[in-house]
Design a protein around this motif. Structure first.
Motif, PDB file in Angstrom:
ATOM      1  N   GLU A 336       0.939  -0.865   0.132  1.00  0.00           N
ATOM      2  CA  GLU A 336      -0.560  -0.142  -0.462  1.00  0.00           C
ATOM      3  C   GLU A 336       0.770   1.257   0.430  1.00  0.00           C
ATOM      4  O   GLU A 336       1.824   0.798   0.691  1.00  0.00           O
ATOM      5  CB  GLU A 336      -0.415  -0.336   0.938  1.00  0.00           C
ATOM      6  CG  GLU A 336      -1.940   1.458   0.918  1.00  0.00           C
ATOM      7  CD  GLU A 336      -2.601   0.787   1.735  1.00  0.00           C
ATOM      8  OE1 GLU A 336      -3.528   1.825   2.554  1.00  0.00           O
ATOM      9  OE2 GLU A 336      -3.401   0.150   3.265  1.00  0.00           O
ATOM     10  N   TRP A 337       0.868   2.398  -0.628  1.00  0.00           N
ATOM     11  CA  TRP A 337       1.724   3.691  -0.879  1.00  0.00           C
ATOM     12  C   TRP A 337       0.780   4.505   0.528  1.00  0.00           C
ATOM     13  O   TRP A 337      -0.969   4.433   0.683  1.00  0.00           O
ATOM     14  CB  TRP A 337       0.481   4.019  -2.529  1.00  0.00           C
ATOM     15  CG  TRP A 337       1.269   3.203  -3.422  1.00  0.00           C
ATOM     16  CD1 TRP A 337       0.744   2.722  -4.438  1.00  0.00           C
ATOM     17  CD2 TRP A 337       2.811   3.352  -3.971  1.00  0.00           C
ATOM     18  NE1 TRP A 337       1.408   2.402  -4.816  1.00  0.00           N
ATOM     19  CE2 TRP A 337       3.080   2.266  -5.254  1.00  0.00           C
ATOM     20  CE3 TRP A 337       3.769   4.499  -3.744  1.00  0.00           C
ATOM     21  CZ2 TRP A 337       4.131   2.557  -5.912  1.00  0.00           C
ATOM     22  CZ3 TRP A 337       4.956   3.786  -4.194  1.00  0.00           C
ATOM     23  CH2 TRP A 337       5.389   3.290  -5.442  1.00  0.00           C
ATOM     24  N   GLY A 338       2.058   5.418   0.658  1.00  0.00           N
ATOM     25  CA  GLY A 338       1.557   6.226   1.711  1.00  0.00           C
ATOM     26  C   GLY A 338       2.920   7.057   1.557  1.00  0.00           C
ATOM     27  O   GLY A 338       3.782   7.790   0.335  1.00  0.00           O
ATOM     28  N   THR A 339       2.413   8.767   2.505  1.00  0.00           N
ATOM     29  CA  THR A 339       3.095   9.335   2.274  1.00  0.00           C
ATOM     30  C   THR A 339       4.352   9.867   3.117  1.00  0.00           C
ATOM     31  O   THR A 339       4.534   9.439   3.894  1.00  0.00           O
ATOM     32  CB  THR A 339       2.620  11.142   2.598  1.00  0.00           C
ATOM     33  OG1 THR A 339       1.780  10.292   3.374  1.00  0.00           O
ATOM     34  CG2 THR A 339       0.998  10.575   1.439  1.00  0.00           C
ATOM     35  N   VAL A 340       4.813  11.127   3.047  1.00  0.00           N
ATOM     36  CA  VAL A 340       6.373  11.549   3.825  1.00  0.00           C
ATOM     37  C   VAL A 340       6.009  12.643   5.006  1.00  0.00           C
ATOM     38  O   VAL A 340       5.517  13.866   4.030  1.00  0.00           O
ATOM     39  CB  VAL A 340       7.800  11.898   2.997  1.00  0.00           C
ATOM     40  CG1 VAL A 340       9.054  11.641   3.689  1.00  0.00           C
ATOM     41  CG2 VAL A 340       8.420  10.020   2.122  1.00  0.00           C
ATOM     42  N   CYS A 341       6.315  12.504   5.889  1.00  0.00           N
ATOM     43  CA  CYS A 341       6.082  13.691   6.423  1.00  0.00           C
ATOM     44  C   CYS A 341       6.890  14.641   6.477  1.00  0.00           C
ATOM     45  O   CYS A 341       8.303  14.329   5.713  1.00  0.00           O
ATOM     46  CB  CYS A 341       5.807  13.286   8.524  1.00  0.00           C
ATOM     47  SG  CYS A 341       4.897  15.052   8.943  1.00  0.00           S
ATOM     48  N   GLY A 376      -3.361   7.945   2.599  1.00  0.00           N
ATOM     49  CA  GLY A 376      -3.681   6.931   2.740  1.00  0.00           C
ATOM     50  C   GLY A 376      -2.430   7.362   4.017  1.00  0.00           C
ATOM     51  O   GLY A 376      -2.581   8.193   4.593  1.00  0.00           O
ATOM     52  N   PRO A 377      -1.921   5.771   4.596  1.00  0.00           N
ATOM     53  CA  PRO A 377      -1.362   6.265   5.330  1.00  0.00           C
ATOM     54  C   PRO A 377       0.150   7.231   5.370  1.00  0.00           C
ATOM     55  O   PRO A 377       0.558   7.236   4.287  1.00  0.00           O
ATOM     56  CB  PRO A 377      -0.159   4.524   5.605  1.00  0.00           C
ATOM     57  CG  PRO A 377      -1.121   3.611   4.618  1.00  0.00           C
ATOM     58  CD  PRO A 377      -1.687   4.587   3.769  1.00  0.00           C
ATOM     59  N   ILE A 400       5.753   6.979  12.440  1.00  0.00           N
ATOM     60  CA  ILE A 400       5.403   6.976  13.233  1.00  0.00           C
ATOM     61  C   ILE A 400       3.773   7.003  12.886  1.00  0.00           C
ATOM     62  O   ILE A 400       3.592   5.832  12.700  1.00  0.00           O
ATOM     63  CB  ILE A 400       5.376   9.102  12.313  1.00  0.00           C
ATOM     64  CG1 ILE A 400       4.323   8.583  11.160  1.00  0.00           C
ATOM     65  CG2 ILE A 400       6.152   9.493  12.021  1.00  0.00           C
ATOM     66  CD1 ILE A 400       4.748  10.266  10.105  1.00  0.00           C
ATOM     67  N   THR A 401       2.700   7.829  14.208  1.00  0.00           N
ATOM     68  CA  THR A 401       1.337   7.328  14.031  1.00  0.00           C
ATOM     69  C   THR A 401       0.861   8.831  14.117  1.00  0.00           C
ATOM     70  O   THR A 401       1.753   9.789  13.347  1.00  0.00           O
ATOM     71  CB  THR A 401       1.159   7.450  15.423  1.00  0.00           C
ATOM     72  OG1 THR A 401       1.824   8.704  16.236  1.00  0.00           O
ATOM     73  CG2 THR A 401       2.204   5.988  16.799  1.00  0.00           C
ATOM     74  N   HIS A 407      -1.742  14.818   7.161  1.00  0.00           N
ATOM     75  CA  HIS A 407      -1.557  14.995   5.951  1.00  0.00           C
ATOM     76  C   HIS A 407      -0.730  16.270   4.627  1.00  0.00           C
ATOM     77  O   HIS A 407      -1.101  16.982   3.647  1.00  0.00           O
ATOM     78  CB  HIS A 407      -2.648  14.291   4.713  1.00  0.00           C
ATOM     79  CG  HIS A 407      -2.246  13.059   4.437  1.00  0.00           C
ATOM     80  ND1 HIS A 407      -1.348  12.508   4.284  1.00  0.00           N
ATOM     81  CD2 HIS A 407      -3.140  12.053   4.726  1.00  0.00           C
ATOM     82  CE1 HIS A 407      -1.781  11.130   4.125  1.00  0.00           C
ATOM     83  NE2 HIS A 407      -2.413  10.525   4.788  1.00  0.00           N
ATOM     84  N   VAL A 408      -1.664  17.422   6.345  1.00  0.00           N
ATOM     85  CA  VAL A 408      -0.918  18.881   5.340  1.00  0.00           C
ATOM     86  C   VAL A 408       0.350  19.303   5.760  1.00  0.00           C
ATOM     87  O   VAL A 408       1.033  20.021   5.367  1.00  0.00           O
ATOM     88  CB  VAL A 408      -1.828  19.869   6.669  1.00  0.00           C
ATOM     89  CG1 VAL A 408      -3.735  19.710   6.262  1.00  0.00           C
ATOM     90  CG2 VAL A 408      -1.110  19.442   7.689  1.00  0.00           C
ATOM     91  N   GLU A 409       0.677  17.788   5.910  1.00  0.00           N
ATOM     92  CA  GLU A 409       2.627  18.750   6.457  1.00  0.00           C
ATOM     93  C   GLU A 409       3.169  17.158   5.239  1.00  0.00           C
ATOM     94  O   GLU A 409       4.449  16.980   5.209  1.00  0.00           O
ATOM     95  CB  GLU A 409       3.241  18.153   8.238  1.00  0.00           C
ATOM     96  CG  GLU A 409       2.144  18.793   8.700  1.00  0.00           C
ATOM     97  CD  GLU A 409       2.659  18.170  10.185  1.00  0.00           C
ATOM     98  OE1 GLU A 409       3.258  18.263  10.597  1.00  0.00           O
ATOM     99  OE2 GLU A 409       1.501  17.438  11.172  1.00  0.00           O
ATOM    100  N   ASP A 410       2.577  16.787   3.959  1.00  0.00           N
ATOM    101  CA  ASP A 410       3.012  15.923   2.908  1.00  0.00           C
ATOM    102  C   ASP A 410       4.396  16.719   2.116  1.00  0.00           C
ATOM    103  O   ASP A 410       3.962  17.638   1.770  1.00  0.00           O
ATOM    104  CB  ASP A 410       2.513  15.421   2.344  1.00  0.00           C
ATOM    105  CG  ASP A 410       1.043  14.729   2.629  1.00  0.00           C
ATOM    106  OD1 ASP A 410       1.590  13.775   3.562  1.00  0.00           O
ATOM    107  OD2 ASP A 410      -0.151  13.996   2.039  1.00  0.00           O
TER     108      ASP A 410
END
Length: 762
Positions: A336-341, A376-377, A400-401, A407-410
């Motif tokens: 599953e795809w997710g983002t980076v903070c 996503g996560p 992270i949790t 997601h505003v910090e992607d």
């Protein structure tokens, strides 16, 4: 007469002498504990001339990219603004300075946390039309009796001024005066005609010309940096003997005598450099001009003759960007795809991402969801790459949790890409700004010259407009226009292309399909294709988990479905039913549609053309807003539904985001950035009519904005799929996900769901 003039001059001098000390005393900061009013000062002409140099930034936490504590850079130091006398006019000036169209609000009492250092301005009073905050009335620089408990903040409208450079951008910090530009000068005649240029003599812009770099002490690390800033991920060995013979016959001017890069720099100017002295020799004793050879990424390869083609990462991707080599960073974990903070996100980490995707080093590292928000996560936080890693996955980072990041910090990137010259073969004419106009294409004539021609607008759509805007570097496609009679300012009248069909992902129009022979029924210039481009656009995504949680079956009596039948929300067999007796079996669910883009989603049609439906008592602003399909394993539809946009409005929003759209009283329709439109399971047409469907295993598919009537930054996330099991009485949904949320392997497993191929219930 002369005596009277002298008396007047003497009187004026005495008055001025008495007035000046008073003013000086009044503008001196008070040391008392209680505040005393201080007259406001107007900016001097010298201040006005420095307006362009003033730097403004938004800081603090928690915040989004378009809000925060205001900080100004003055006399080499960042400082804040006191909230005394602060107003929306001040906020408008500051937001426009930052590249936003306007302000939606301002904050006081250090809402985004207390700043540090100086409080540069106090009692600021703008009228709203100033180009910079320093042109407004204030107590003057550094003259304040505030504390950092009173730091002012602003909330800007999340809409960019066209052509303005993005805020929340981490850029290369180098001495721009040392190196203006870098290029490769090819020496082989054939290489000069091919783009991109991958090999040649390294040259830097110097005065009115170009100068070379002495290759004494030149290392592969230097080559790595040069290739990266020119858009290439890797370097190759170069035939020095060939170039030595060539360069010995050339007259070279060496501006730089030595370069000592570590290999992690993103720009040559960030490396330790030794420049030739102004009055010294410009020769390179014992050496010659530096030459490099770079390996382009797969997107920019000239031929297919390479035995070993470079591979790009399969577990990192960019999403939501308008141009090649930019987007929100997403990583693949557990299918599953997710983002980076964006905490500690910097150019070194961004460069690792860029290079593993086949681009050069990072041009910019963006924070604060500048390329839209993921759904996503969030897998990574505080990524700390050194810059020489092969993949972001090998860099140190924190798991992270949801409490750590949202997601505003992607994080996002803009990568250096090779110059391909694609923008030279196409242009826009007649528009009010450079972001719009009739499309004109450069093509060869019979006599060998080149001239401009038009494109037939008959099949022109948003997908083709996306390619044009990308090719010209103008951002996203707002609209593809089929008639351009109102942009008729060019003398180009010949139609040269027709039947142009693009997927929307091409780098240039030349990669799209077209008719081999011109075939255009409306061949007049006023029917030529045009585009409207934009720096920002919307991005709609369906909440997949909510669909899975709310699904159920209802047997609804026909006498309650007259309105639904009028709006074509039932299957074709309903027309043969014995109305009003009997019922229809409906597969019902809720839909929550989020706008995670950077601009509001608004109907293409203006309110003057909305259609009133008396049965349901509302206006339809779009003919089709969503498609609901139940499909067999081979992709054929067994049942379908469609939903006109009953009413596009903000049902709810993220914290801190205000609703803008409401359908009541013929109000504006749309979905604000950071908000969502909720269609509950119990409203008309929020279903698929499965009366004629036999028990079995199926795929439920929901597609938002299926005809792509309205511009979005990413259409690949508009579809949602679920495995659906129906036993004739009950229904279950499994594995509901956005179309591009799974890996390719997981998607194949989804399509081979147990019983899917034989349509039997396991």
């Amino acid at each position: 007469m002369q005596k009277s003039r002298r008396r007047q001059q003497l009187a004026c001098s005495l008055l001025f002498g008495l007035w000046l000390p008073c003013c000086l005393a009044q503008t001196t900061p008070s040391n008392a504990a209680t505040r005393t009013p201080s007259p406001l000062s107007t900016p001097s002409p010298s201040v006005k001339s420095q307006t362009a140099q003033l730097k403004v930034r938004l800081s603090g936490y928690p915040r989004k990219h378009n809000e925060g504590r205001v900080e100004l850079f003055h006399q080499g130091e960042w400082g804040t603004i006191c909230d005394d006398d602060f107003s929306i006019h001040n906020a408008n000036v500051l937001c426009r300075h930052l590249g936003f169209v306007s302000a939606t609000g301002w904050t006081h009492s250090a809402k985004y946390g207390k700043g540090q250092g100086k409080i540069w301005l106090d009692n600021v009073q703008c009228n709203g039309g100033e180009k910079s905050i320093e042109l407004c009335m204030s107590r003057g620089w550094g003259n304040s009796d505030c504390t950092h408990d009173e730091d002012a903040g602003v909330v800007c409208k999340d809409e960019r001024i066209p052509g303005f450079v993005d805020s929340n951008v981490i850029e290369t910090r180098v001495n721009e005066n040392s190196i203006e530009a870098v290029r490769l000068r090819p020496v082989v005649a054939m290489s000069r005609r091919k783009l991109p240029i991958t090999e040649g003599v390294v040259e830097v812009k110097h005065r009115d010309g170009w100068a070379q770099i002495c290759d004494l002490g030149w290392t592969i690390k230097n080559t790595h940096v040069v290739c990266g800033m020119l858009g290439f991920p890797h370097e190759r060995k170069v035939n020095k003997n060939f170039y030595k013979l060539y360069l010995e016959r050339q007259k070279n001017h060496f501006h730089i005598h030595s370069v000592a890069c570590s290999g992690a720099e993103v720009h040559l100017a960030a490396c330790p450099l030794e420049f030739s002295k102004p009055n010294g020799t410009s020769t390179c004793k014992g050496g010659t001009a530096a030459v490099v050879s770079c390996m382009p990424g797969p997107l920019f390869m000239q031929s297919n003759g390479l035995k070993k083609k470079p591979k790009t990462s399969s577990n990192v991707r960019l999403k939501g960007g308008a141009r090649v080599g930019e987007g929100r960073v997403e990583v693949l974990k557990d299918t599953e795809w997710g983002t980076v903070c964006d905490d500690r996100w910097n150019l070194q980490s961004a460069s690792v991402v860029c290079r593993e995707l086949g681009f050069g080093s990072a041009k910019e590292a963006l924070t604060g969801g500048r390329m839209g928000q993921g759904m996503g996560p969030i897998y990574m936080n505080e990524v700390k790459c050194l810059g020489n890693e092969k993949s972001i996955w090998t860099c140190p980072f924190k798991n992270i949790t949801s409490e750590d990041c949202q997601h505003v910090e992607d994080a996002a990137v803009r990568c250096n890409v090779p110059h391909m010259g694609l923008e030279d073969s196409i242009r826009l004419t007649g528009g009010r700004t450079r972001y719009e106009g009739r499309v004109e294409v450069l093509h060869p004539d019979v006599n060998g010259t080149q001239s401009w021609g038009l494109i037939c607008g008959e099949t022109w759509s948003t997908k083709e407009a996306m390619v044009i805007c990308r090719q010209l570097g103008l951002g996203y496609a707002n609209q593809g226009v089929q008639e351009t009679w109102y942009w008729d300012s060019s003398n180009v009248t010949e139609m040269i292309l027709s039947g142009v069909k693009c997927s929307g992902s091409e780098m240039s129009l030349s990669q799209c399909q077209r008719h081999k022979v011109l075939s255009c029924q409306k061949a007049g210039a006023k029917f030529a294709a045009g585009v409207i481009c934009s720096d920002t656009t919307s991005d709609l995504v369906l909440n997949a988990s909510l669909v899975q949680q709310t699904v159920y079956i209802e047997d609804r009596p026909l006498h309650m479905l007259y309105c639904a039948a009028e709006e074509d929300c039932l299957s074709k067999s309903a027309a043969k039913a014995n109305w009003p007796y009997g019922h229809r079996r409906l597969l019902r669910f809720s839909s929550q549609i989020h706008n995670i883009g950077r601009a509001d989603f608004k109907p293409k049609a203006g309110r003057h053309s909305w259609v009133w439906h008396a049965c349901h008592g509302h206006y339809h602003s779009m003919d089709i807003f969503t498609h609901y399909d139940l499909m067999s394993a081979n992709g054929s539809r067994v049942a379908e539904g469609h939903k006109a946009s009953f009413c596009l409005e903000d049902s709810d929003c993220q914290e801190g985001v205000s609703k803008r759209y409401e359908c009541a009283n013929f109000g504006d329709q749309g979905i604000t950035v950071g908000c969502w439109d909720l269609y509950r399971h119990d409203i008309d047409c929020q279903w698929i009519d499965i009366t004629d469907v036999r028990p079995g295993n199926y795929i439920l598919q929901i597609v938002i904005n299926p005809n792509q009537e309205v511009s979005e930054s990413d259409f690949t996330n508009n579809a949602m799929k679920c495995n659906c099991k129906y036993d004739g009485h009950r229904v279950w949904l499994h594995n509901c996900h956005i179309g591009d949320a799974f890996s390719e392997e997981a998607e194949r497993r989804f399509e081979k769901y147990p019983g899917q191929l034989n349509n039997h219930i396991p």
